[in-house]
Design an enzyme around this catalytic site. Structure first.
Site, PDB file in Angstrom:
ATOM      1  N   GLU A 105      -0.445 -28.250  11.670  1.00 46.09           N
ATOM      2  CA  GLU A 105      -1.274 -27.385  10.810  1.00 46.09           C
ATOM      3  C   GLU A 105      -1.427 -27.929   9.395  1.00 46.09           C
ATOM      4  O   GLU A 105      -0.435 -28.217   8.713  1.00 46.09           O
ATOM      5  CB  GLU A 105      -0.678 -25.978  10.756  1.00 46.09           C
ATOM      6  N   LYS A 110      -3.519 -19.752  14.382  1.00 43.92           N
ATOM      7  CA  LYS A 110      -3.028 -18.442  14.817  1.00 43.92           C
ATOM      8  C   LYS A 110      -3.511 -18.208  16.235  1.00 43.92           C
ATOM      9  O   LYS A 110      -4.710 -18.286  16.506  1.00 43.92           O
ATOM     10  CB  LYS A 110      -3.553 -17.318  13.921  1.00 43.92           C
TER      11      LYS A 110
END
Length: 394
Positions: free
Chosen positions: A193, A209
């Protein structure tokens, strides 16, 4: 010490030597973001106006620097509570400036045998589930919309941990794979990420997410999940607002929404948000705007940090912070999910997930376990149990 921090420019990997180092702990006082910016400037990396044309990256002299901020440091930059104490003996901020060396880094001697013991968890599955229920209750009261909660585990070890941390950084999908070392500590990262990237006048963040097993059915389920999509879009909106604080007015845009990417044996949903950098923005203000990452805190961010500090029994340490590269021509910091740390006594890992009103406590406990399984397997080399007869207590 090993010189292989995450996001090092590919041509420079294996050709770096430490030039200078600065570390910070809360007892030192002051503003660590400002100190980091000043320290980098003292060593030729001038980052007080990131909108200026980038300086070229030279193959001689200073290459750039590794920058690490713990979750505690990130929370303090945002004006939130620091949370529980760091379970590992690490600095909360580290900046390591590197120069080039003509010789490639080699490791001619085999490492001593590596072993770690059984994991000690920071909370039981029941306690984790109870924390999920507490967050759902807070959402029902209108205090927050979403909160990310994280558990910790540690284990004693013997031998050299650096090969294990290097294995961790080599996991599939680890965009920020690498190792940062310091006196008596080390951090291994396998994060996919992007917290923040600055390149050619553009700010980029890529929040993740939504998680499912990396099967055809898992992918279809993730794409069809209204709960995961709602949770994801909530964080995208939060990240858009964070970038808007340091971007040219009206320039924030979402280039890719809810794209499914693979990390090890998991599918994860990722979006790409970009903006044009505002004139006069320096590194310190950039860190204050984006730290800690929205995907590992929640919305609203400060309210989420308050609940995190109240519920998590052990500090987040090296996880859920920032780790990456700062160069004369770009910045590329990963969010330290899928991250482990060692100090003189123990190996530490963390895992968690975002909680919304629709979260099922048992499912959230299972998701955190799924995230930490590849990390623990890489660290152990698929070998755990009693120490070998030749191991020496550390």
């Amino acid at each position: 010490m090993v010189v292989d921090p995450p996001a090092v420019p590919a041509p420079c990997r294996g050709r770096l030597v430490e030039h200078a180092r600065w570390q910070w702990r809360p007892a030192d006082g002051g503003d660590p973001a400002t100190y980091a910016e000043q320290f980098l400037a003292e060593h030729g990396l001038h980052l007080r106006d990131l909108a200026r044309p980038a300086r070229p990256h030279h193959q001689h002299g200073i290459c750039g620097a590794a920058l690490y901020l713990s979750a505690t440091a990130a929370a303090l930059l945002a004006g939130g509570p620091p949370g529980a104490p760091n379970p590992a003996d690490l600095p909360e901020v580290a900046v390591v400036v590197y120069a080039h060396t003509a010789a490639r880094t080699t490791h001619p001697h085999p490492p001593p045998p590596w072993w770690h013991g059984a994991w000690t968890e920071s909370w039981t599955p029941r306690q984790h589930a109870d924390a999920v229920t507490a967050i759902r209750r807070a959402i029902g009261h209108g205090e927050v919309y979403q909160v990310n909660i994280v558990g910790h585990a540690s284990t004693p070890y013997t031998g050299d941990p650096l090969p294990a941390l290097t294995r961790l950084g080599g996991l599939p999908g680890a965009r920020y794979g690498g190792v940062l070392t310091g006196p008596g500590w080390a951090i291994g990262c396998a994060s996919p990420e992007t917290l923040i990237e600055v390149r050619d006048g553009t700010l980029t963040t890529r929040p993740i997410k939504g998680t499912r097993p990396a099967t055809a059915a898992g992918r279809a389920d993730l794409l069809a999940s209204a709960k995961e999509r709602a949770e994801h879009i909530m964080i995208v909106d939060l990240e858009r607002n964070d970038l808007a604080r340091v971007a040219r007015t009206g320039s924030v845009r979402v280039d890719d929404l809810f794209a499914v990417r693979r990390w090890c044996d998991l599918w994860q949903a990722e979006s790409t948000i970009r903006a044009d950098i505002a004139d006069g923005l320096g590194l310190a203000d950039l860190l204050r705007a984006v730290c800690p990452g929205g995907s590992v805190t929640g919305a609203p961010k400060l309210a989420a940090l308050n609940h995190i500090a109240a519920l998590e029994p052990v500090g987040r340490g090296a996880s859920m912070g920032a780790l990456g590269w700062v160069g004369p021509d770009h910045i590329d910091l990963g969010l330290t999910i899928r991250t482990a740390a060692v100090d003189a006594n123990a190996l530490h890992v963390w895992a968690g997930g975002g909680i919304t009103w629709d979260s099922d406590p048992a499912a959230e406990v299972a998701e955190a376990a799924a995230k930490t399984t590849p990390v623990r397997a890489a660290l152990s080399g698929h070998r755990t149990g009693p120490p070998p007869p030749t191991a020496t207590a550390r």
